[in-house]
Scaffold this active site. Structure first.
Site, PDB file in Angstrom:
ATOM      1  N   PRO A  14      79.457 -50.593  10.051  1.00  0.00           N
ATOM      2  CA  PRO A  14      80.532 -49.311   9.645  1.00  0.00           C
ATOM      3  C   PRO A  14      79.784 -48.037  10.445  1.00  0.00           C
ATOM      4  O   PRO A  14      78.747 -47.974  11.163  1.00  0.00           O
ATOM      5  CB  PRO A  14      80.117 -48.873   8.295  1.00  0.00           C
ATOM      6  CG  PRO A  14      79.943 -50.531   7.413  1.00  0.00           C
ATOM      7  CD  PRO A  14      79.074 -51.641   8.136  1.00  0.00           C
ATOM      8  N   ASN A  15      80.556 -47.467  11.602  1.00  0.00           N
ATOM      9  CA  ASN A  15      80.351 -46.141  12.091  1.00  0.00           C
ATOM     10  C   ASN A  15      79.638 -46.586  13.556  1.00  0.00           C
ATOM     11  O   ASN A  15      79.793 -45.770  14.285  1.00  0.00           O
ATOM     12  CB  ASN A  15      79.617 -45.357  11.434  1.00  0.00           C
ATOM     13  CG  ASN A  15      80.197 -44.826  10.093  1.00  0.00           C
ATOM     14  OD1 ASN A  15      81.533 -44.629  10.290  1.00  0.00           O
ATOM     15  ND2 ASN A  15      79.921 -45.435   9.126  1.00  0.00           N
ATOM     16  N   ARG A  22      78.668 -40.174  17.541  1.00  0.00           N
ATOM     17  CA  ARG A  22      77.749 -39.223  15.950  1.00  0.00           C
ATOM     18  C   ARG A  22      76.522 -39.267  16.017  1.00  0.00           C
ATOM     19  O   ARG A  22      75.881 -39.784  16.779  1.00  0.00           O
ATOM     20  CB  ARG A  22      77.808 -40.214  15.164  1.00  0.00           C
ATOM     21  CG  ARG A  22      77.402 -41.548  14.566  1.00  0.00           C
ATOM     22  CD  ARG A  22      77.454 -42.050  13.770  1.00  0.00           C
ATOM     23  NE  ARG A  22      76.935 -43.429  13.856  1.00  0.00           N
ATOM     24  CZ  ARG A  22      76.052 -43.842  12.511  1.00  0.00           C
ATOM     25  NH1 ARG A  22      76.365 -43.014  11.185  1.00  0.00           N
ATOM     26  NH2 ARG A  22      76.119 -45.834  12.970  1.00  0.00           N
ATOM     27  N   TYR A  27      71.121 -41.403  17.426  1.00  0.00           N
ATOM     28  CA  TYR A  27      71.541 -42.796  18.177  1.00  0.00           C
ATOM     29  C   TYR A  27      71.997 -42.362  19.489  1.00  0.00           C
ATOM     30  O   TYR A  27      71.753 -43.831  19.533  1.00  0.00           O
ATOM     31  CB  TYR A  27      72.739 -42.843  16.833  1.00  0.00           C
ATOM     32  CG  TYR A  27      72.429 -43.168  15.336  1.00  0.00           C
ATOM     33  CD1 TYR A  27      71.639 -43.364  15.110  1.00  0.00           C
ATOM     34  CD2 TYR A  27      73.801 -42.433  14.844  1.00  0.00           C
ATOM     35  CE1 TYR A  27      71.900 -43.776  13.310  1.00  0.00           C
ATOM     36  CE2 TYR A  27      73.268 -42.614  13.614  1.00  0.00           C
ATOM     37  CZ  TYR A  27      72.638 -42.812  13.029  1.00  0.00           C
ATOM     38  OH  TYR A  27      72.505 -43.038  11.694  1.00  0.00           O
ATOM     39  N   ASN A  78      73.052 -54.930  13.265  1.00  0.00           N
ATOM     40  CA  ASN A  78      72.532 -54.024  13.332  1.00  0.00           C
ATOM     41  C   ASN A  78      73.799 -53.708  11.945  1.00  0.00           C
ATOM     42  O   ASN A  78      74.995 -53.086  12.169  1.00  0.00           O
ATOM     43  CB  ASN A  78      73.017 -53.036  13.963  1.00  0.00           C
ATOM     44  CG  ASN A  78      72.039 -51.174  13.615  1.00  0.00           C
ATOM     45  OD1 ASN A  78      72.622 -51.143  12.233  1.00  0.00           O
ATOM     46  ND2 ASN A  78      72.060 -50.147  14.649  1.00  0.00           N
ATOM     47  N   ALA A  81      74.854 -48.754   7.368  1.00  0.00           N
ATOM     48  CA  ALA A  81      74.333 -48.619   5.709  1.00  0.00           C
ATOM     49  C   ALA A  81      74.227 -49.364   5.296  1.00  0.00           C
ATOM     50  O   ALA A  81      73.248 -49.769   4.331  1.00  0.00           O
ATOM     51  CB  ALA A  81      75.199 -47.259   5.692  1.00  0.00           C
ATOM     52  N   GLU A 102      67.303 -58.469  12.600  1.00  0.00           N
ATOM     53  CA  GLU A 102      67.946 -56.545  12.116  1.00  0.00           C
ATOM     54  C   GLU A 102      67.486 -55.586  13.192  1.00  0.00           C
ATOM     55  O   GLU A 102      65.986 -55.528  13.396  1.00  0.00           O
ATOM     56  CB  GLU A 102      67.174 -56.730  10.983  1.00  0.00           C
ATOM     57  CG  GLU A 102      67.535 -55.194  10.292  1.00  0.00           C
ATOM     58  CD  GLU A 102      66.988 -54.887   9.215  1.00  0.00           C
ATOM     59  OE1 GLU A 102      66.398 -55.790   8.740  1.00  0.00           O
ATOM     60  OE2 GLU A 102      67.070 -53.983   8.498  1.00  0.00           O
ATOM     61  N   HIS A 104      68.468 -50.953  14.519  1.00  0.00           N
ATOM     62  CA  HIS A 104      68.958 -50.542  13.587  1.00  0.00           C
ATOM     63  C   HIS A 104      68.337 -49.145  15.414  1.00  0.00           C
ATOM     64  O   HIS A 104      67.553 -49.911  15.586  1.00  0.00           O
ATOM     65  CB  HIS A 104      67.859 -49.796  12.862  1.00  0.00           C
ATOM     66  CG  HIS A 104      68.076 -50.415  11.512  1.00  0.00           C
ATOM     67  ND1 HIS A 104      69.513 -50.616  10.683  1.00  0.00           N
ATOM     68  CD2 HIS A 104      67.111 -51.715  11.382  1.00  0.00           C
ATOM     69  CE1 HIS A 104      69.413 -50.802  10.085  1.00  0.00           C
ATOM     70  NE2 HIS A 104      67.938 -51.798   9.995  1.00  0.00           N
ATOM     71  N   ARG A 111      63.088 -41.959   8.599  1.00  0.00           N
ATOM     72  CA  ARG A 111      63.529 -40.656   7.921  1.00  0.00           C
ATOM     73  C   ARG A 111      64.206 -41.257   6.597  1.00  0.00           C
ATOM     74  O   ARG A 111      62.936 -40.600   5.780  1.00  0.00           O
ATOM     75  CB  ARG A 111      65.499 -41.402   8.590  1.00  0.00           C
ATOM     76  CG  ARG A 111      65.757 -41.162  10.145  1.00  0.00           C
ATOM     77  CD  ARG A 111      66.996 -42.184  10.799  1.00  0.00           C
ATOM     78  NE  ARG A 111      67.866 -41.173  10.112  1.00  0.00           N
ATOM     79  CZ  ARG A 111      69.105 -41.926  10.057  1.00  0.00           C
ATOM     80  NH1 ARG A 111      69.220 -43.225  10.684  1.00  0.00           N
ATOM     81  NH2 ARG A 111      70.474 -40.871   9.924  1.00  0.00           N
TER      82      ARG A 111
HETATM   83  C1  DQA Z   1      71.837 -47.664  11.136  1.00  0.00           C
HETATM   84  C2  DQA Z   1      69.906 -46.983  10.206  1.00  0.00           C
HETATM   85  C3  DQA Z   1      71.067 -46.680   8.896  1.00  0.00           C
HETATM   86  O1  DQA Z   1      70.645 -46.316   8.276  1.00  0.00           O
HETATM   87  C4  DQA Z   1      73.104 -45.856   9.086  1.00  0.00           C
HETATM   88  O2  DQA Z   1      73.527 -45.954   8.084  1.00  0.00           O
HETATM   89  C5  DQA Z   1      73.795 -46.936  10.371  1.00  0.00           C
HETATM   90  C6  DQA Z   1      73.048 -46.789  11.835  1.00  0.00           C
HETATM   91  C7  DQA Z   1      70.621 -47.148  13.275  1.00  0.00           C
HETATM   92  O3  DQA Z   1      71.499 -48.169  13.703  1.00  0.00           O
HETATM   93  O4  DQA Z   1      69.734 -47.036  13.544  1.00  0.00           O
HETATM   94  O5  DQA Z   1      74.684 -46.542  10.434  1.00  0.00           O
HETATM   95  O6  DQA Z   1      71.517 -48.624  11.339  1.00  0.00           O
END
Ligand code: DQA
Length: 151
Positions: A14-15, A22, A27, A78, A81, A102, A104, A111
């Site tokens: 997501p996102n 964003r 990021y 990735n 959330a 995994e 990020h 954070r």
């Molecule tokens: C993320 C870290 C997560 O906590 C966050 O919700 C994201 C992006 C990252 O790539 O740093 O959506 O996965």
């Protein structure tokens, strides 16, 4: 396994489609399409076939993991959330018994406290945090270098 034998499923949760737009301080400014293009270039060099999907929906990610269980040799994900709470996603990943990497973009450990815990890390072979889009390249190199040892 020969150099062209590997297949990796790359999943963005997501996102992640808004990467570049964003919170660029967290990021990065690079859009996901550019990260993808660099990843495809690296995959070509490493002889790894890729399937890439971004989804904002947990169920779509789970379906994709299940559908690709016989195709993929590894999963790079990735989970956004979902990292922090999706037992369903974790169960899907462990069900298919493929090595998981995994990634990020940000350093989740530097954070908010709620981001410090990942339900995905304990079932992952490796975790890469805080390296921006380059983290996916590192994960791909890890797939190439480690996979024979973990499959
Ligand atoms: C993320 C870290 C997560 O906590 C966050 O919700 C994201 C992006 C990252 O790539 O740093 O959506 O996965």
């Amino acid at each position: 396994m020969v150099a062209t034998d590997l297949k990796a499923l790359v999943l963005y949760g997501p996102n992640l489609n808004l990467t570049g737009f964003r919170e660029p301080d967290l990021y990065g400014k690079k859009p996901l399409e550019d990260i993808d293009a660099e990843l495809r270039e690296e995959a070509e060099k490493l002889g790894i076939e890729l399937r890439i999907l971004q989804s904002n929906h947990e169920g779509v990610l789970i379906d994709t993991i299940q559908e690709n269980r016989k195709w993929a040799n590894a999963i790079i994900i990735n989970p956004g959330a979902l990292t922090h709470y999706s037992i369903a996603l974790r169960d899907a990943l462990s069900s298919v018994r493929l090595p998981v990497f995994e990634v990020h973009l940000s350093n989740i450990y530097a954070r908010e406290e709620f981001r410090h815990h990942s339900v995905i890390s304990p079932i992952s072979v490796g975790c890469i945090v805080g390296c921006g889009g380059y983290g996916f390249i590192l994960a791909l190199q890890a797939v190439r270098n480690l996979i024979a040892e973990v499959v």
